[in-house]
Design a protein around this motif. Sequence first.
Motif, PDB file in Angstrom:
ATOM      1  N   VAL A   3      42.339 -40.536   8.686  1.00  0.00           N
ATOM      2  CA  VAL A   3      43.201 -39.391   8.410  1.00  0.00           C
ATOM      3  C   VAL A   3      44.204 -39.803   7.347  1.00  0.00           C
ATOM      4  CG1 VAL A   3      44.964 -37.883   9.390  1.00  0.00           C
ATOM      5  CG2 VAL A   3      42.961 -38.466  10.730  1.00  0.00           C
ATOM      6  N   GLU A  11      41.346 -40.584  12.986  1.00  0.00           N
ATOM      7  CA  GLU A  11      41.428 -39.381  13.814  1.00  0.00           C
ATOM      8  C   GLU A  11      41.606 -39.769  15.280  1.00  0.00           C
ATOM      9  OE1 GLU A  11      38.040 -36.844  13.286  1.00  0.00           O
ATOM     10  OE2 GLU A  11      38.534 -36.409  11.193  1.00  0.00           O
ATOM     11  N   ARG A  44      46.089 -32.408   7.657  1.00  0.00           N
ATOM     12  CA  ARG A  44      44.970 -32.844   8.515  1.00  0.00           C
ATOM     13  C   ARG A  44      45.489 -33.166   9.913  1.00  0.00           C
ATOM     14  NH1 ARG A  44      40.383 -32.240  10.509  1.00  0.00           N
ATOM     15  NH2 ARG A  44      39.226 -34.095  11.035  1.00  0.00           N
ATOM     16  N   LEU A  48      44.457 -31.486  13.491  1.00  0.00           N
ATOM     17  CA  LEU A  48      44.015 -32.216  14.675  1.00  0.00           C
ATOM     18  C   LEU A  48      44.868 -31.872  15.894  1.00  0.00           C
ATOM     19  CD1 LEU A  48      43.312 -35.719  13.104  1.00  0.00           C
ATOM     20  CD2 LEU A  48      41.633 -34.153  14.093  1.00  0.00           C
TER      21      LEU A  48
END
Length: 108
Positions: A3, A11, A44, A48
């Motif tokens: 990420v 992630e 991002r 998530l």
Amino acid sequence: MYVCSCFGVTEQQVREHADAGACTPRQIASACKAGTDCGSCVRRIQGLLGRGACADRSVSREAAALLAARSEPVEGSGDARPATPASMPGPSARPGVLAGAARTETAA
């Protein structure tokens, strides 16, 4: 998958921090520094975390209500500007970078 390439955060690491209670990109940044250098990973991280990722958003709603109440003009003051607590950080010098989050510099 990575990420944050600046700090090598994956992630899976973001999900682990979220499972441990981090609900916002700023809390993720405090836990692992992701989002504190170039800032390209902040969106991002938001993705998530998703909407409603926190189990208890009532504190945030209460804080928003308090700030909204403080931004109402005081009768007779003629001042309609919102009140800003001194403890709130100003905008970051670089868009997309989390202001006030932990940052370390490395000498090359």
